[in-house]
Design a protein around this motif. Structure first.
Motif, short mmCIF file in Angstrom:
data_model
loop_
_atom_site.label_atom_id
_atom_site.label_comp_id
_atom_site.label_asym_id
_atom_site.label_seq_id
_atom_site.Cartn_x
_atom_site.Cartn_y
_atom_site.Cartn_z
N MET A 155 1.08 -0.91 0.03
CA MET A 155 0.02 -0.05 0.01
C MET A 155 1.16 1.30 -0.11
N SER A 156 0.27 2.02 -0.58
CA SER A 156 1.39 3.65 -1.18
C SER A 156 0.73 4.32 -0.69
N THR A 157 1.04 5.72 -0.17
CA THR A 157 -0.01 6.80 0.04
C THR A 157 0.84 8.28 -0.23
N ALA A 158 -0.04 9.04 -0.57
CA ALA A 158 0.63 10.51 -1.08
C ALA A 158 -0.57 11.59 0.47
N SER A 159 0.64 12.38 -0.22
CA SER A 159 0.13 13.33 1.35
C SER A 159 -0.10 15.01 0.38
N ILE A 160 -0.52 16.13 1.06
CA ILE A 160 -0.54 17.40 1.15
C ILE A 160 -0.31 17.54 2.28
N GLU A 161 -0.29 18.87 2.90
CA GLU A 161 -0.03 19.85 3.88
C GLU A 161 -0.50 21.01 3.24
N VAL A 162 -1.49 21.65 4.55
CA VAL A 162 -1.57 22.85 4.30
C VAL A 162 -1.63 23.40 5.64
N GLU A 163 -1.24 24.91 4.75
CA GLU A 163 -0.51 25.76 6.74
C GLU A 163 -1.36 27.38 5.54
N LYS B 229 -1.54 5.95 -7.69
CA LYS B 229 -2.16 7.29 -6.38
C LYS B 229 -2.37 8.46 -7.15
N PRO B 230 -3.50 9.86 -6.65
CA PRO B 230 -3.77 10.49 -7.30
C PRO B 230 -3.04 11.63 -7.74
N SER B 231 -3.65 11.98 -8.49
CA SER B 231 -2.00 12.69 -9.47
C SER B 231 -1.87 13.70 -8.83
N ALA B 232 -0.89 14.55 -9.16
CA ALA B 232 -0.09 15.88 -8.50
C ALA B 232 -1.15 17.11 -9.10
N GLU B 233 -2.09 16.62 -10.30
CA GLU B 233 -2.96 17.61 -10.51
C GLU B 233 -4.14 18.11 -8.81
N VAL B 234 -4.46 16.53 -8.99
CA VAL B 234 -6.19 16.56 -8.03
C VAL B 234 -4.70 16.87 -7.00
N LEU B 235 -3.68 16.35 -6.68
CA LEU B 235 -3.82 17.03 -4.94
C LEU B 235 -2.99 18.52 -4.78
N ASN B 236 -2.58 19.09 -5.79
CA ASN B 236 -2.55 20.46 -6.15
C ASN B 236 -4.33 21.04 -6.06
N PHE B 237 -4.97 20.32 -6.73
CA PHE B 237 -6.39 20.95 -6.42
C PHE B 237 -7.62 20.89 -5.17
N GLU B 238 -7.13 19.92 -4.55
CA GLU B 238 -7.49 19.89 -3.08
C GLU B 238 -6.84 21.17 -2.33
N LYS B 239 -5.93 21.16 -2.06
CA LYS B 239 -5.04 21.02 -1.88
C LYS B 239 -5.03 22.94 -1.59
N GLU B 240 -5.59 23.56 -3.06
CA GLU B 240 -6.12 25.23 -2.76
C GLU B 240 -7.49 25.06 -2.49
N LEU B 241 -8.54 24.14 -2.44
CA LEU B 241 -9.94 23.51 -2.04
C LEU B 241 -9.61 24.04 -0.76
N TYR B 242 -8.92 23.21 0.08
CA TYR B 242 -8.00 23.46 1.93
C TYR B 242 -8.41 25.10 2.09
N GLU B 243 -6.97 25.78 1.18
CA GLU B 243 -7.37 27.09 1.26
C GLU B 243 -8.25 27.62 1.30
N LYS B 244 -9.00 27.88 0.32
CA LYS B 244 -9.65 28.62 0.04
C LYS B 244 -10.96 28.13 0.99
N THR B 245 -11.66 27.67 1.27
CA THR B 245 -12.44 27.04 2.43
C THR B 245 -12.10 27.64 3.47
N TYR B 246 -10.43 27.44 3.92
CA TYR B 246 -10.47 27.38 5.05
C TYR B 246 -10.63 29.42 5.33
N ASN B 247 -10.48 30.13 4.22
CA ASN B 247 -9.88 31.54 4.73
C ASN B 247 -11.46 31.82 4.41
N ALA B 248 -12.82 31.20 3.61
CA ALA B 248 -13.43 31.25 3.55
C ALA B 248 -14.65 30.96 5.25
#
Length: 158
Positions: free
Chosen positions: A1-9, A127-146
């Protein structure tokens, strides 16, 4: 089993206690401030605490329709909030689960930093593509700011 991750700050001028309290109302606030992503979030089992299972129904702004998650940790003394998606098309057919590890870190200026680690636990090597990971990271950042903007406009609620 492999993993991928993103970090949001995301830095915040609000104290950690306030951000933690606001984030604990994510299920109420997110559909109000970002309905194109979060159509609704409802409790299926539990009282909102650890062990609660919620159903996310996603909006038209994401390529998923739904996902179920279980609340793993809510620790007000450490400002941590962890949950795991275990079912739904947000697992993209390639994931066993998605772990969200949230920690609000107080900063010296009286504000804090919202930190979220998202771990994608893959069924196999895909694993999820880099495009998917970047999309989700931006989504989390925008949602947090909202959500923070919403909290600033409604201080009486928090």
């Amino acid at each position: 089993m492999s993993t991928a991750s993103i970090e949001v700050e995301v830095p915040s001028s609000f104290p950690a206690e306030t951000v933690f309290k606001v984030f604990n109302h994510f299920h109420d606030i997110a559909p109000k401030v970002n309905p194109q992503v979060f159509k609704s979030i409802e409790i299926l089992e539990g009282d909102g605490g650890v062990g609660t299972i919620r159903l996310f129904t996603f909006g038209d702004g994401v390529p998923f329709t739904s996902g179920k998650f279980k609340q793993d940790v809510i620790d007000a003394s450490k400002f941590t909030y962890n949950y795991t998606f275990f079912e739904g098309d947000n697992l993209m057919g390639i994931l066993d689960s998605i772990n969200h590890l949230v920690k609000i870190v107080p900063s010296a200026d009286g504000g804090c930093v919202f930190k979220q680690t998202v771990i994608y636990n893959c069924k196999g090597d895909e694993k999820p593509s880099a495009e998917v990971l970047n999309f989700e990271k931006e989504l989390y950042e925008k949602t947090y700011n909202a959500i923070e903007t919403y909290a600033a406009a409604h201080p009486e609620a928090f």
